[in-house]
Design an enzyme around this catalytic site. Structure first.
Site, PDB file in Angstrom:
ATOM      1  N   LYS A 146      14.384   4.405  -3.989  1.00  0.00           N
ATOM      2  CA  LYS A 146      14.275   2.951  -3.312  1.00  0.00           C
ATOM      3  C   LYS A 146      15.486   2.497  -2.812  1.00  0.00           C
ATOM      4  CE  LYS A 146      10.550   1.364  -5.544  1.00  0.00           C
ATOM      5  NZ  LYS A 146       9.276   0.634  -4.999  1.00  0.00           N
ATOM      6  N   ASP A 165      10.380  -4.064 -10.543  1.00  0.00           N
ATOM      7  CA  ASP A 165      10.437  -3.487 -11.858  1.00  0.00           C
ATOM      8  C   ASP A 165      11.636  -2.978 -12.135  1.00  0.00           C
ATOM      9  OD1 ASP A 165       7.738  -3.448 -12.674  1.00  0.00           O
ATOM     10  OD2 ASP A 165       7.317  -1.992 -11.222  1.00  0.00           O
TER      11      ASP A 165
END
Length: 403
Positions: free
Chosen positions: A75, A123
């Protein structure tokens, strides 16, 4: 569960918008961008010859994104890249000329960035990347986290100076609340999922992920024949599959999307043939993949270039974490977080089922590509599951890696 892609768009050309986002020129731009990041280094491509021999395939290569840009997850390539691109776009608009990445740290650009606030739901890993990107350019960040995000992951985001906003409910609830509050306050949402009318920024996030594909393909002695990759909303799966479809055309590898059985939004979307939202039930240990509604753009890509969809259970994800930490033969140890090894879990599930193995033509000539999408982003949780600390496992990582 397993199903082959039967969508009417299957094997059709990518939508021109997606082909532009994930194409070769765009990937070149991402790699140029990374060359200006102070802590950039290519992540290892790890070979697992003993495991490959054990399961009867020619080779297994894992791109280990646990080392990416100090954030421990793939990410890191997406959120921060999108934030930087948005700041450069805004500076170009205000100054009336194209602002290059080489000017990112100029006082003029930083002054403009200081007027901007970026926001997202997460998340854990995407929010950390967005917060890091904001800190790098001098913008503000507001990060929305749902009730299932651990305190350790929240703290890892907050250390970049982001404002943390807790949301009751699921990841999808936090996505909706982030979008609503951002609109009220004039913030820019930098989401890794997309919906009607909101596609460009998630496209930039996915574009950032193409760097890991480029690095891996340069390091592999031969292109892969099969790719198993995990999916939450589908961004990483679509980025890898889409870029490889462009790079290889008709010779692209067989591509399998792997979902947690408890949050199988892409599997159920593939089964239905259109975007669906799955019901929220028991949480999954695969926390970074606990998403109940796919990204619109990701599904548009995967409906065309994914060959099959499958699910793995909780025990499968845990077993793979342990297997990578204590590998077969002389294979190197890999620190894989709860979601990191899910692609490998899919491969092992496919190998263990004769019907799936045959459907995917998995045999002794198969060259497998996987991505360890995260390291131990919650070290306490990792040690609780594996029985060893991440540092203890990492000390075993001494052979089998290449750059």
């Amino acid at each position: 569960m397993f199903l082959v892609n039967s969508h009417s768009d299957y094997r059709q050309a990518l939508d021109p918008r997606d082909a532009e986002i994930l194409g070769l020129d765009a990937a070149n731009a991402v790699e140029r961008h990374l060359s200006f990041r102070e802590n950039h280094a290519e992540t290892p491509l790890v070979t697992l010859p003993a495991l490959a021999a054990e399961i009867g395939v020619a080779s297994i290569h894992i791109k280990d994104e646990g080392h990416r840009l100090g954030l421990g997850s793939f990410k890191a390539l997406g959120g921060a890249y999108a934030v930087i691109r948005l700041v450069l776009d805004e500076a170009s608009h205000r100054l009336g000329r194209t602002i290059d990445i080489s000017e990112l740290h100029s006082s003029t650009v930083r002054e403009i960035a200081g007027t901007m606030t970026v926001a997202c739901a997460t998340d854990g890993n995407h929010g950390r990347s967005v917060a890091q990107g904001a800190q790098l350019v001098g913008a503000r960040a507001a990060i929305f986290v749902h009730s299932g995000v651990s305190d350790e992951r929240v703290a890892a985001i907050a250390r970049f100076g982001a404002e943390m906003i807790r949301v009751d409910g699921t990841y999808d609830d936090s996505v909706r609340q982030a979008a609503r509050i951002a609109e009220e306050r004039g913030w820019t949402i930098v989401s890794d999922t997309s919906w009607p009318g909101y596609e460009r920024i998630p496209g930039l996030v996915m574009q950032g992920y193409t760097a890991l594909v480029r690095e891996a393909l340069r390091a592999m002695p031969q292109p892969p024949t099969h790719v198993f990759i995990q999916a939450g909303v589908g961004g990483i799966a679509a980025a890898v599959a889409g870029h490889m479809a462009i790079a290889f055309g008709d010779q692209r590898p067989t591509f399998i999307v792997v979902d947690p059985a408890r949050a199988a939004c892409l599997f159920e979307t593939a089964r239905a043939g259109h975007l669906v939202t799955v019901a929220h039930g028991a949480p999954t240990v695969m926390a970074m993949l606990e998403c109940y509604e796919p990204s619109l753009v990701a599904w548009r890509i995967l409906s065309r270039v994914a060959d099959a969809f499958m699910t793995v259970d909780e025990d499968d994800a845990i077993a793979v974490m342990k297997r990578l930490a204590d590998p077969t033969g002389n294979d190197p140890a890999i620190v894989a977080g709860e979601s990191g090894g899910v692609g490998l879990a899919g491969l092992l599930g496919a190998i263990g089922d004769p019907a799936i193995r045959q459907a995917l033509s998995l045999d002794g000539h198969s060259r497998i590509f996987l991505v360890n999408t995260e390291g131990a982003t919650d070290p306490g949780k990792y040690e609780e599951i594996v029985g060893l600390s991440p540092s203890a496992v990492a000390t075993q990582h001494t052979t089998g890696a290449s750059r």
